[in-house]
Design a protein around this motif. Structure first.
Motif, PDB file in Angstrom:
ATOM      1  N   ALA A 106       8.414  15.839 -14.441  1.00 47.95           N
ATOM      2  CA  ALA A 106       9.353  16.653 -15.209  1.00 47.95           C
ATOM      3  C   ALA A 106       8.892  18.094 -15.340  1.00 47.95           C
ATOM      4  O   ALA A 106       9.706  18.992 -15.596  1.00 47.95           O
ATOM      5  N   ARG A 107       7.604  18.339 -15.160  1.00 47.17           N
ATOM      6  CA  ARG A 107       7.049  19.678 -15.371  1.00 47.17           C
ATOM      7  C   ARG A 107       7.043  20.520 -14.111  1.00 47.17           C
ATOM      8  O   ARG A 107       6.725  21.705 -14.165  1.00 47.17           O
ATOM      9  N   VAL A 108       7.392  19.906 -12.977  1.00 50.16           N
ATOM     10  CA  VAL A 108       7.294  20.582 -11.684  1.00 50.16           C
ATOM     11  C   VAL A 108       8.687  20.961 -11.185  1.00 50.16           C
ATOM     12  O   VAL A 108       9.560  20.097 -11.061  1.00 50.16           O
ATOM     13  N   ARG A 109       8.859  22.234 -10.903  1.00 51.88           N
ATOM     14  CA  ARG A 109      10.138  22.700 -10.382  1.00 51.88           C
ATOM     15  C   ARG A 109      10.245  22.503  -8.875  1.00 51.88           C
ATOM     16  O   ARG A 109      11.323  22.193  -8.354  1.00 51.88           O
ATOM     17  N   ALA A 110       9.151  22.694  -8.172  1.00 50.34           N
ATOM     18  CA  ALA A 110       9.192  22.622  -6.712  1.00 50.34           C
ATOM     19  C   ALA A 110       7.798  22.316  -6.194  1.00 50.34           C
ATOM     20  O   ALA A 110       6.795  22.512  -6.893  1.00 50.34           O
ATOM     21  N   VAL A 111       7.748  21.828  -4.962  1.00 48.11           N
ATOM     22  CA  VAL A 111       6.489  21.590  -4.262  1.00 48.11           C
ATOM     23  C   VAL A 111       6.530  22.369  -2.956  1.00 48.11           C
ATOM     24  O   VAL A 111       7.469  22.234  -2.165  1.00 48.11           O
ATOM     25  N   LEU A 112       5.510  23.193  -2.746  1.00 49.82           N
ATOM     26  CA  LEU A 112       5.393  23.991  -1.533  1.00 49.82           C
ATOM     27  C   LEU A 112       4.171  23.513  -0.763  1.00 49.82           C
ATOM     28  O   LEU A 112       3.034  23.688  -1.202  1.00 49.82           O
ATOM     29  N   ALA A 113       4.410  22.877   0.381  1.00 45.18           N
ATOM     30  CA  ALA A 113       3.315  22.402   1.220  1.00 45.18           C
ATOM     31  C   ALA A 113       2.884  23.511   2.168  1.00 45.18           C
ATOM     32  O   ALA A 113       3.718  24.268   2.692  1.00 45.18           O
ATOM     33  N   VAL A 114       1.589  23.602   2.388  1.00 50.29           N
ATOM     34  CA  VAL A 114       1.026  24.538   3.360  1.00 50.29           C
ATOM     35  C   VAL A 114       0.373  23.708   4.450  1.00 50.29           C
ATOM     36  O   VAL A 114      -0.653  23.063   4.229  1.00 50.29           O
ATOM     37  N   THR A 115       0.982  23.681   5.632  1.00 50.61           N
ATOM     38  CA  THR A 115       0.480  22.832   6.712  1.00 50.61           C
ATOM     39  C   THR A 115       0.838  23.417   8.066  1.00 50.61           C
ATOM     40  O   THR A 115       1.893  24.034   8.233  1.00 50.61           O
ATOM     41  N   ALA A 136      11.895  16.326   4.179  1.00 52.69           N
ATOM     42  CA  ALA A 136      12.858  15.265   3.910  1.00 52.69           C
ATOM     43  C   ALA A 136      12.685  14.686   2.509  1.00 52.69           C
ATOM     44  O   ALA A 136      13.644  14.186   1.918  1.00 52.69           O
ATOM     45  N   LEU A 137      11.479  14.772   1.971  1.00 51.22           N
ATOM     46  CA  LEU A 137      11.236  14.324   0.599  1.00 51.22           C
ATOM     47  C   LEU A 137      11.811  15.302  -0.424  1.00 51.22           C
ATOM     48  O   LEU A 137      12.106  14.919  -1.550  1.00 51.22           O
ATOM     49  N   GLY A 138      11.894  16.572  -0.035  1.00 49.06           N
ATOM     50  CA  GLY A 138      12.342  17.600  -0.960  1.00 49.06           C
ATOM     51  C   GLY A 138      11.369  18.742  -1.130  1.00 49.06           C
ATOM     52  O   GLY A 138      11.587  19.628  -1.964  1.00 49.06           O
ATOM     53  N   CYS A 139      10.273  18.738  -0.360  1.00 48.99           N
ATOM     54  CA  CYS A 139       9.298  19.824  -0.430  1.00 48.99           C
ATOM     55  C   CYS A 139       9.753  21.013   0.415  1.00 48.99           C
ATOM     56  O   CYS A 139      10.424  20.845   1.434  1.00 48.99           O
ATOM     57  N   ALA A 140       9.363  22.196  -0.004  1.00 49.35           N
ATOM     58  CA  ALA A 140       9.392  23.351   0.882  1.00 49.35           C
ATOM     59  C   ALA A 140       8.076  23.364   1.663  1.00 49.35           C
ATOM     60  O   ALA A 140       7.093  22.737   1.240  1.00 49.35           O
ATOM     61  N   ALA A 141       8.035  24.040   2.790  1.00 49.08           N
ATOM     62  CA  ALA A 141       6.806  24.057   3.592  1.00 49.08           C
ATOM     63  C   ALA A 141       6.679  25.382   4.322  1.00 49.08           C
ATOM     64  O   ALA A 141       7.676  25.967   4.752  1.00 49.08           O
ATOM     65  N   ILE A 142       5.431  25.843   4.441  1.00 52.60           N
ATOM     66  CA  ILE A 142       5.112  27.023   5.237  1.00 52.60           C
ATOM     67  C   ILE A 142       3.874  26.705   6.066  1.00 52.60           C
ATOM     68  O   ILE A 142       3.066  25.857   5.678  1.00 52.60           O
ATOM     69  N   PRO A 143       3.698  27.376   7.211  1.00 49.41           N
ATOM     70  CA  PRO A 143       2.477  27.173   7.990  1.00 49.41           C
ATOM     71  C   PRO A 143       1.293  27.878   7.355  1.00 49.41           C
ATOM     72  O   PRO A 143       1.454  28.840   6.594  1.00 49.41           O
ATOM     73  N   ASP A 144       0.110  27.383   7.671  1.00 44.27           N
ATOM     74  CA  ASP A 144      -1.120  28.028   7.227  1.00 44.27           C
ATOM     75  C   ASP A 144      -1.421  29.163   8.196  1.00 44.27           C
ATOM     76  O   ASP A 144      -2.068  28.969   9.211  1.00 44.27           O
ATOM     77  N   GLY A 145      -0.964  30.349   7.870  1.00 44.16           N
ATOM     78  CA  GLY A 145      -1.101  31.473   8.779  1.00 44.16           C
ATOM     79  C   GLY A 145      -2.479  32.069   8.812  1.00 44.16           C
ATOM     80  O   GLY A 145      -2.801  32.849   9.712  1.00 44.16           O
ATOM     81  N   ASP A 146      -3.329  31.744   7.839  1.00 41.97           N
ATOM     82  CA  ASP A 146      -4.666  32.324   7.778  1.00 41.97           C
ATOM     83  C   ASP A 146      -5.665  31.497   8.572  1.00 41.97           C
ATOM     84  O   ASP A 146      -6.389  32.011   9.419  1.00 41.97           O
ATOM     85  N   GLY A 147      -5.727  30.199   8.271  1.00 43.64           N
ATOM     86  CA  GLY A 147      -6.604  29.307   9.022  1.00 43.64           C
ATOM     87  C   GLY A 147      -8.068  29.406   8.669  1.00 43.64           C
ATOM     88  O   GLY A 147      -8.909  28.821   9.354  1.00 43.64           O
ATOM     89  N   SER A 148      -8.426  30.135   7.616  1.00 45.70           N
ATOM     90  CA  SER A 148      -9.837  30.331   7.295  1.00 45.70           C
ATOM     91  C   SER A 148     -10.328  29.446   6.158  1.00 45.70           C
ATOM     92  O   SER A 148     -11.387  29.700   5.594  1.00 45.70           O
ATOM     93  N   GLY A 149      -9.567  28.413   5.817  1.00 45.24           N
ATOM     94  CA  GLY A 149     -10.063  27.485   4.820  1.00 45.24           C
ATOM     95  C   GLY A 149      -9.065  27.209   3.714  1.00 45.24           C
ATOM     96  O   GLY A 149      -8.009  27.829   3.603  1.00 45.24           O
ATOM     97  N   LEU A 150      -9.445  26.247   2.873  1.00 43.72           N
ATOM     98  CA  LEU A 150      -8.554  25.746   1.827  1.00 43.72           C
ATOM     99  C   LEU A 150      -8.182  26.832   0.828  1.00 43.72           C
ATOM    100  O   LEU A 150      -7.008  26.978   0.467  1.00 43.72           O
ATOM    101  N   ASN A 151      -9.139  27.582   0.339  1.00 43.77           N
ATOM    102  CA  ASN A 151      -8.825  28.579  -0.687  1.00 43.77           C
ATOM    103  C   ASN A 151      -7.922  29.684  -0.153  1.00 43.77           C
ATOM    104  O   ASN A 151      -7.018  30.152  -0.855  1.00 43.77           O
TER     105      ASN A 151
END
Length: 218
Positions: free
Chosen positions: A55-64, A75-90
């Motif tokens: 209930a507290r989450v408006r949207a989910v943005l996946a980075v992959t 298809a689940l309802g997430c937005a998604a963008i590519p990881d354009g940096d590639g230099s790590g998780l942070n």
């Protein structure tokens, strides 16, 4: 007056997802490679579904960088963008937060690991309800050394995921969220973690993959 610090849907989850072909390498100790890939994918799908049910989450943005898997998340309802940096998780999280702020400028970003197959929306809601407003907060993992969730107003967002991240976030001024939150704290890196997650109760994608691998479910 509602005692919660923010209204429903005030958070955007930024979910970094390694391509399943490369994710969860420690699961290979005891599982076939295809099983590892299938479980990595299932963990992320179940984590995303739990976030979307919060209930507290408006949207989910996946980075992959996995375009095919991004479509499944979409298809689940997430937005998604590519990881354009590639230099790590942070770096991926900072990129995701920049995009989240552009799309949902009045929502606070929440970085969440994608290997939480037992996550229950109620535990995520409880953690977000417990935040002290105006600064960074984090949720330590079940071992107390890592971090499963980090959040801050976008202008203070400075994640420090990696070895010893709980301590790093604390030193950086983030406040630890207390409470049991068992399903949120249980990230899965190896087969032993998976057995513990199964005892808590995992989502349907993970349960299906575990059944295919003929692993014990409880």
């Amino acid at each position: 007056m509602d005692a919660r610090i923010t209204p429903d849907g005030a958070f955007v989850v930024v979910l970094p997802v390694k391509p399943p072909a490369r994710g969860k390498s420690r699961l290979q100790r005891g599982l076939p490679d295809q099983g590892r890939r299938d479980l990595a994918e299932a963990f992320a799908l179940d984590t995303a579904a739990a976030c979307l049910a919060s209930a507290r989450v408006r949207a989910v943005l996946a980075v992959t960088d996995d375009a095919a898997f991004a479509s499944r998340l979409g298809a689940l309802g997430c937005a998604a963008i590519p990881d354009g940096d590639g230099s790590g998780l942070n770096a991926a999280l900072r990129q995701g937060v920049a995009e989240a702020v552009r799309r949902w400028p009045d929502a606070q970003p929440v970085a969440l690991l994608a290997d939480l197959p037992a996550l229950r929306p109620g535990d995520l809601d409880a953690a977000l309800d417990a935040l002290v407003p105006g600064g960074p907060s984090y949720v330590a993992d079940a071992d107390g050394t890592g971090t499963v969730l980090y959040t801050a107003p976008h202008d203070q967002f400075d994640p420090a995921f990696g070895e010893g991240s709980a301590r790093a976030h604390e030193v950086g001024g983030a406040l630890a969220v207390r409470g049991d939150l068992a399903s949120l704290r249980r990230d899965v890196d190896d087969v032993e973690d998976l057995v513990t997650a199964l005892a808590i109760g995992v989502g349907p994608e993970t349960l299906r993959r575990v059944a295919e691998l003929d692993l014990p479910t409880g």
